[in-house]
Design a protein around this motif. Sequence first.
Motif, PDB file in Angstrom:
ATOM      1  N   PHE A   1       1.029  -1.219  -0.178  1.00 21.60           N
ATOM      2  CA  PHE A   1       0.013  -0.134   0.167  1.00 21.60           C
ATOM      3  C   PHE A   1       0.608   1.144   0.068  1.00 21.60           C
ATOM      4  N   VAL A   2       0.363   2.348  -0.793  1.00 17.57           N
ATOM      5  CA  VAL A   2       0.972   3.502  -0.562  1.00 17.57           C
ATOM      6  C   VAL A   2      -0.277   4.516  -0.044  1.00 17.57           C
ATOM      7  N   GLY A   3       0.194   5.829   0.500  1.00 19.62           N
ATOM      8  CA  GLY A   3      -0.714   6.536   0.965  1.00 19.62           C
ATOM      9  C   GLY A   3      -1.325   6.190   2.292  1.00 19.62           C
ATOM     10  N   LYS A   4      -0.376   5.556   3.139  1.00 19.08           N
ATOM     11  CA  LYS A   4      -1.120   4.938   4.191  1.00 19.08           C
ATOM     12  C   LYS A   4      -1.190   5.999   5.485  1.00 19.08           C
ATOM     13  N   SER A   5      -2.185   6.836   5.125  1.00 19.04           N
ATOM     14  CA  SER A   5      -2.917   7.942   6.008  1.00 19.04           C
ATOM     15  C   SER A   5      -4.105   8.386   5.987  1.00 19.04           C
ATOM     16  N   ALA A   6      -4.924   9.316   6.627  1.00 16.89           N
ATOM     17  CA  ALA A   6      -6.160   9.418   6.183  1.00 16.89           C
ATOM     18  C   ALA A   6      -6.300  10.399   5.167  1.00 16.89           C
ATOM     19  N   THR A   7      -5.178  11.028   4.795  1.00 18.19           N
ATOM     20  CA  THR A   7      -5.142  12.201   3.596  1.00 18.19           C
ATOM     21  C   THR A   7      -4.437  11.391   2.245  1.00 18.19           C
ATOM     22  N   GLY A   8      -4.271  10.113   2.521  1.00 18.61           N
ATOM     23  CA  GLY A   8      -3.469   9.511   1.117  1.00 18.61           C
ATOM     24  C   GLY A   8      -2.214   9.834   0.965  1.00 18.61           C
ATOM     25  N   TYR A   9      -1.928  10.311  -0.422  1.00 17.85           N
ATOM     26  CA  TYR A   9      -0.620  10.667  -0.786  1.00 17.85           C
ATOM     27  C   TYR A   9      -0.720  11.888  -1.786  1.00 17.85           C
ATOM     28  N   VAL A  10      -0.250  13.119  -1.520  1.00 17.52           N
ATOM     29  CA  VAL A  10      -0.501  14.113  -2.506  1.00 17.52           C
ATOM     30  C   VAL A  10       0.747  14.771  -2.812  1.00 17.52           C
ATOM     31  N   GLN A  11       0.872  14.835  -4.219  1.00 19.74           N
ATOM     32  CA  GLN A  11       1.880  15.429  -5.139  1.00 19.74           C
ATOM     33  C   GLN A  11       1.440  16.851  -5.224  1.00 19.74           C
ATOM     34  N   ALA A  12       1.604  17.777  -4.502  1.00 22.48           N
ATOM     35  CA  ALA A  12       0.900  19.105  -4.851  1.00 22.48           C
ATOM     36  C   ALA A  12       1.777  19.902  -5.912  1.00 22.48           C
ATOM     37  N   SER A  13       2.878  19.608  -5.951  1.00 20.96           N
ATOM     38  CA  SER A  13       3.655  20.663  -7.182  1.00 20.96           C
ATOM     39  C   SER A  13       3.861  19.621  -8.478  1.00 20.96           C
ATOM     40  N   PRO A  14       3.825  20.106  -9.639  1.00 21.70           N
ATOM     41  CA  PRO A  14       4.060  19.005 -10.463  1.00 21.70           C
ATOM     42  C   PRO A  14       5.200  18.258 -10.762  1.00 21.70           C
ATOM     43  N   ARG A  15       5.028  17.071 -10.941  1.00 21.82           N
ATOM     44  CA  ARG A  15       6.121  16.104 -10.963  1.00 21.82           C
ATOM     45  C   ARG A  15       5.919  14.971 -11.933  1.00 21.82           C
ATOM     46  N   ASP A  16       7.058  14.688 -12.767  1.00 21.06           N
ATOM     47  CA  ASP A  16       7.028  13.595 -13.825  1.00 21.06           C
ATOM     48  C   ASP A  16       5.988  12.338 -13.277  1.00 21.06           C
ATOM     49  N   ARG A  17       5.294  11.822 -14.079  1.00 24.45           N
ATOM     50  CA  ARG A  17       4.553  10.572 -13.682  1.00 24.45           C
ATOM     51  C   ARG A  17       5.629   9.687 -13.091  1.00 24.45           C
ATOM     52  N   ALA A  18       6.499   9.272 -14.092  1.00 25.95           N
ATOM     53  CA  ALA A  18       7.500   8.221 -13.560  1.00 25.95           C
ATOM     54  C   ALA A  18       8.196   8.393 -12.489  1.00 25.95           C
ATOM     55  N   LEU A  19       8.635   9.553 -12.269  1.00 27.90           N
ATOM     56  CA  LEU A  19       9.278   9.951 -11.017  1.00 27.90           C
ATOM     57  C   LEU A  19       8.575   9.808  -9.713  1.00 27.90           C
ATOM     58  N   ILE A  20       7.378  10.143  -9.879  1.00 29.46           N
ATOM     59  CA  ILE A  20       6.281   9.759  -8.652  1.00 29.46           C
ATOM     60  C   ILE A  20       6.290   8.272  -8.255  1.00 29.46           C
ATOM     61  N   ILE A  21       6.336   7.364  -9.305  1.00 27.88           N
ATOM     62  CA  ILE A  21       6.456   5.956  -8.966  1.00 27.88           C
ATOM     63  C   ILE A  21       7.578   5.646  -8.488  1.00 27.88           C
ATOM     64  N   SER A  22       8.826   6.131  -8.817  1.00 30.00           N
ATOM     65  CA  SER A  22      10.263   5.826  -8.262  1.00 30.00           C
ATOM     66  C   SER A  22      10.082   6.334  -6.988  1.00 30.00           C
TER      67      SER A  22
END
Length: 230
Positions: A71-92
């Motif tokens: 699992f990822v985002g193990k919190s009540a708010t999940g996982y937030v990428q607020a600033s633009p970031r490359d899709r593949a880099l989010i996975i890494s």
Amino acid sequence: LNGMDSAGLRIRLDNPLADPICACEGYIKGYRDGQLRYVGPIISAEETADSKGAGVSVNSAGAPWFFGKRFVGKSATGYVQASPRDRALIISDLIGILNAENDTGIQVGAVSAASAITYTINPYTYLSEVLTTLSASYDGFDWRVYPIENYAAGAVTGSKIGEFRAAPVLGIAQDNAVFEYGPGTRNNVIGYSRTVTRQDQANKVFHNVSEGPDAPGNPTVSATDATAVS
């Protein structure tokens, strides 16, 4: 490419490896021309006996199988990428977070830019779901987990069995590739199938807009094949 590979085999029941395999312990490795092509955990085993003898059928899933167990985002708010970031880099980034919690057996290799986005992951979402969502879009990316050799001289040399790599396109387009089957040809495929069906055949077809066929200003559109036999 962009998915999980798999492997299977069957061994005799009197093989010394039968017991640990039936316990779903260990991994299967596959080699071609002396080069490692596959590494994956044993995920199921079936012991059977018939007139041909007793044996164990083994199924293995590729290293990305672990993405569907973490699992990822193990919190009540999940996982937030607020600033633009490359899709593949989010996975890494997410793989790095999981490895810091408990090793996945997968490290991150070369990751090149696809497209930058802001993104929110719902609480307790499998990494495999996030990977599919981010990679499958029009401006997504290709990815693959390449096998890592972690055994030498009778000993395990490391905990990693695969390396995640991503790019806008992996591989090379081969527009002039030819695949042939049968005598007198290149015979570079082991078999093929061809299906003919009338399942979707029609003389006249209709399209209703999402609002429904009676919605004002949204007429039903139809098309007719004038040469069709009704």
